[in-house]
Write an enzyme that holds these catalytic residues in place. Structure first.
Site, mmCIF file in Angstrom:
data_model
loop_
_atom_site.group_PDB
_atom_site.id
_atom_site.type_symbol
_atom_site.label_atom_id
_atom_site.label_comp_id
_atom_site.label_asym_id
_atom_site.label_seq_id
_atom_site.Cartn_x
_atom_site.Cartn_y
_atom_site.Cartn_z
ATOM 1 N N HIS A 170 0.888 -1.216 0.019
ATOM 2 C CA HIS A 170 0.125 0.204 0.124
ATOM 3 C C HIS A 170 0.887 1.174 0.132
ATOM 4 O O HIS A 170 0.910 1.771 1.058
ATOM 5 C CB HIS A 170 -0.832 -0.022 1.255
ATOM 6 C CG HIS A 170 -1.817 0.789 1.308
ATOM 7 N ND1 HIS A 170 -1.855 2.169 0.647
ATOM 8 C CD2 HIS A 170 -3.133 0.885 2.093
ATOM 9 C CE1 HIS A 170 -2.994 2.853 1.044
ATOM 10 N NE2 HIS A 170 -3.921 2.082 1.824
ATOM 11 N N GLU A 215 -0.641 1.297 -5.529
ATOM 12 C CA GLU A 215 -0.202 -0.157 -4.958
ATOM 13 C C GLU A 215 -0.398 -1.216 -5.669
ATOM 14 O O GLU A 215 -1.354 -1.702 -6.628
ATOM 15 C CB GLU A 215 -1.446 -0.334 -3.628
ATOM 16 C CG GLU A 215 -1.875 0.862 -3.040
ATOM 17 C CD GLU A 215 -3.122 0.770 -2.099
ATOM 18 O OE1 GLU A 215 -3.259 -0.491 -1.713
ATOM 19 O OE2 GLU A 215 -3.876 1.579 -1.763
#
EC number: 5.1.3.15
Length: 280
Positions: A150, A255
């Protein structure tokens, strides 16, 4: 971001001056400075390590669930737990690397009833960062999972940012469920508007481009083993308590992820995926 003195941080420095900092809280890369370059990752100054909570910024590890796509805690269990440092090398091959590991315990088994091990490898040299995530099934039953790195990429002005390489790929807006296809070569972010988009299907190379008045910054993002990409920014009206009100302008999450088709691991099997970043 203000780690406490008791919070374990691992600092890496390559012979050419490239630097990185990894927190054992969450097994999370917090900082990456290429040799002769500037900070590439955003970390919120309001985010403080605490048991059971996640740090805002850097590269949190999402496992075994993405967002709320299942019955387990949001984004899973890996980003809120303490990892172990199992290897650190500096200067052996002109680079620096760290290997972090997280294994199941009584607490994780109460949340997600599977025996597992995660290993995160971070390697830096020159203008390049490499990250590898490995998932091992240590139990006696198969399991499936979702995973993501992330990544919060630092930018000066979100309104000048474009993401290249997502064309002709399906996407879903997580907040509305709207589905579509990215037709343009460039995804341009709208100032002040939130975006939470899952783009499906493998793309080996993306470019994060920030158009400056004098220079253009480019970040080359290459992935292997991750089929999906998530683009996220909370927008001007985010209301997040661990993010300064105006800081939505200074990062975008791009991500590497495995969401639509969760891998299935038989006992003893392993899944590995990688991403490599080059600052230009």
């Amino acid at each position: 971001m203000n780690p406490s003195k008791n919070d374990a941080l691992v600092t890496l420095r390559a012979p050419d001056g490239a630097q990185a900092t990894v927190s054992l809280h969450g097994g999370q890369l917090l900082s990456w400075i290429p040799a002769g370059g500037e900070e590439q990752l955003y970390a919120s100054p309001l985010s403080v390590p605490a048991a059971g909570s996640a740090l805002r910024g850097g590269v949190p590890v999402i496992f075994p669930q993405f967002a709320l796509q299942g019955p387990y805690p949001r984004h899973g269990i890996a980003r809120t737990r303490t990892w172990s440092l199992v290897q650190r090398e500096q200067g052996v091959q002109g680079d620096a690397l760290a290997v972090l590991r997280l294994e199941d315990d009584a607490d994780t088994l109460r949340l997600w009833p599977h025996a597992f091990a995660l290993e995160l490898t971070v390697r830096i040299a020159g203008s390049r960062l490499e990250m590898e995530l490995a998932v091992e099934n240590r139990g006696e039953a198969r399991f499936s999972f979702q995973a993501a790195l992330h990544s919060y990429w630092r930018v000066q002005d979100l309104g000048r940012v474009q993401i290249e390489g997502l064309q002709d790929r399906r996407y879903c807006e997580s907040d509305t469920g709207l589905e579509g296809v990215q037709h343009s070569h460039r995804l341009e972010l709208l100032p002040g508007k939130a975006i939470d988009r899952i783009v499906y299907g493998p793309a080996s190379t993306l470019r994060l481009v920030e158009l400056g008045e004098a220079t253009t910054r480019r970040l080359l993002i290459e992935s292997e083993g991750f089929d999906d990409v998530v683009v996220w920014n909370p927008g001007a009206d985010h209301g997040l308590p661990d993010l300064p009100a105006a800081d939505w302008q200074h990062f975008v999450c791009v991500e590497a992820a495995q969401i639509e088709h969760p891998p299935v691991l038989e006992p003893g099997d392993e899944w590995v995926a990688r991403q490599a970043l080059t600052a230009r």
